[in-house]
Design a protein around this motif. Sequence first.
Motif, PDB file in Angstrom:
ATOM      1  N   GLU A 123       0.820  -1.219   0.000  1.00 44.82           N
ATOM      2  CA  GLU A 123       0.000   0.000   0.000  1.00 44.82           C
ATOM      3  C   GLU A 123       0.848   1.261   0.000  1.00 44.82           C
ATOM      4  O   GLU A 123       0.437   2.292  -0.532  1.00 44.82           O
ATOM      5  N   ARG A 124       2.016   1.166   0.640  1.00 45.21           N
ATOM      6  CA  ARG A 124       2.846   2.356   0.786  1.00 45.21           C
ATOM      7  C   ARG A 124       4.293   1.951   1.034  1.00 45.21           C
ATOM      8  O   ARG A 124       4.576   0.803   1.393  1.00 45.21           O
ATOM      9  N   VAL A 125       5.181   2.933   0.890  1.00 51.54           N
ATOM     10  CA  VAL A 125       6.578   2.752   1.248  1.00 51.54           C
ATOM     11  C   VAL A 125       6.961   3.896   2.184  1.00 51.54           C
ATOM     12  O   VAL A 125       6.628   5.058   1.944  1.00 51.54           O
ATOM     13  N   LEU A 126       7.614   3.543   3.277  1.00 48.47           N
ATOM     14  CA  LEU A 126       8.123   4.518   4.240  1.00 48.47           C
ATOM     15  C   LEU A 126       9.553   4.858   3.860  1.00 48.47           C
ATOM     16  O   LEU A 126      10.379   3.960   3.697  1.00 48.47           O
ATOM     17  N   THR A 127       9.853   6.152   3.724  1.00 47.96           N
ATOM     18  CA  THR A 127      11.181   6.525   3.264  1.00 47.96           C
ATOM     19  C   THR A 127      11.607   7.883   3.800  1.00 47.96           C
ATOM     20  O   THR A 127      10.773   8.774   3.996  1.00 47.96           O
ATOM     21  N   SER A 128      12.909   8.018   4.007  1.00 44.73           N
ATOM     22  CA  SER A 128      13.508   9.307   4.323  1.00 44.73           C
ATOM     23  C   SER A 128      14.182   9.890   3.088  1.00 44.73           C
ATOM     24  O   SER A 128      14.971  10.834   3.204  1.00 44.73           O
TER      25      SER A 128
ATOM     26  N   VAL B 111       3.694   7.189  -1.003  1.00 46.15           N
ATOM     27  CA  VAL B 111       5.069   7.401  -0.566  1.00 46.15           C
ATOM     28  C   VAL B 111       4.991   8.215   0.720  1.00 46.15           C
ATOM     29  O   VAL B 111       4.528   9.361   0.706  1.00 46.15           O
ATOM     30  N   MET B 112       5.390   7.617   1.833  1.00 47.26           N
ATOM     31  CA  MET B 112       5.202   8.218   3.158  1.00 47.26           C
ATOM     32  C   MET B 112       6.545   8.656   3.743  1.00 47.26           C
ATOM     33  O   MET B 112       7.357   7.825   4.132  1.00 47.26           O
ATOM     34  N   PRO B 113       6.804   9.960   3.819  1.00 50.75           N
ATOM     35  CA  PRO B 113       8.043  10.427   4.441  1.00 50.75           C
ATOM     36  C   PRO B 113       8.088  10.096   5.928  1.00 50.75           C
ATOM     37  O   PRO B 113       7.073  10.173   6.634  1.00 50.75           O
ATOM     38  N   GLY B 114       9.273   9.746   6.396  1.00 45.45           N
ATOM     39  CA  GLY B 114       9.499   9.473   7.806  1.00 45.45           C
ATOM     40  C   GLY B 114      10.956   9.695   8.148  1.00 45.45           C
ATOM     41  O   GLY B 114      11.815   9.634   7.270  1.00 45.45           O
ATOM     42  N   ALA B 115      11.238   9.975   9.408  1.00 44.03           N
ATOM     43  CA  ALA B 115      12.578  10.222   9.976  1.00 44.03           C
ATOM     44  C   ALA B 115      12.785  11.723  10.145  1.00 44.03           C
ATOM     45  O   ALA B 115      12.834  12.480   9.166  1.00 44.03           O
ATOM     46  N   GLY B 116      12.861  12.124  11.404  1.00 43.72           N
ATOM     47  CA  GLY B 116      13.149  13.516  11.717  1.00 43.72           C
ATOM     48  C   GLY B 116      12.000  14.474  11.495  1.00 43.72           C
ATOM     49  O   GLY B 116      12.211  15.685  11.418  1.00 43.72           O
ATOM     50  N   ILE B 117      10.775  13.957  11.419  1.00 41.27           N
ATOM     51  CA  ILE B 117       9.620  14.827  11.184  1.00 41.27           C
ATOM     52  C   ILE B 117       9.107  15.359  12.520  1.00 41.27           C
ATOM     53  O   ILE B 117       8.895  14.600  13.466  1.00 41.27           O
TER      54      ILE B 117
END
Length: 250
Positions: A142-147, A173-179
Amino acid sequence: MMLEIAANSVASSLAAQDGGAGRVELCGALELGGLTPSHAQIALARERLRIPLYVLIRPRAGDFLYSDLEAETMQRDIEACVALGCDGVVLGMLDADGQVDMPRCRSLITAAGTLGTTFHRAFDLSRDPSRALEDIITLGCERVLTSGAQPSAVEGATLIRTLVTQANGRLAVMPGAGITTHNIAALAVATGAREFHASAKHQLPSGMQHRPPRLEDMQAGELRTDVEHVRAMARALAPPPAKQGEVGRG
């Protein structure tokens, strides 16, 4: 806009829900990047949460090249999530060359059945992000988690925008890390993403009165999701209220 919170406990999961998160990714050992939580934690979170619950499937810290025994462990953890009625799982495997391990990932996704699947930040260690994205789409995630293959999503915003364009709605496309509260709105504009992943964690003070000397590494307070931090990020992602007279136009 969807805000997903990486919650390291049932208490953190409930704080995420109370703060207005749209989904919880339950994990253990957040300080190690997250590991599969215990069966009891998953069961309790499923009982208490009203929002979707996804569970991280990661048997150890370190890289994402797994042995046969680790792959079997991951499959059994997924089967437990299915039995407990979770909404989805979060997984990822690479081969030694840095490509998505398609056969093993396909086996795990098959084990998940009708549960949703997110491909986690193993993606950021892939050799070719464009090819890896197509492989993940082929798997049916369904999605990919990425920085954006950088230490933080802010630093990787340019690649994240490229991936959003490439995906073209075939997966999120799901941004993650340091948010954080301070950068999430700008990151939404910079990337064009519609889903965001954060931990919103803070360290609680320890309630221990007895503190033996020279053992400080075992005396820190609990890491827990902060409900007000979640609430502030949810507000930052919310659309502005319609001006008077605008409702119903179109």
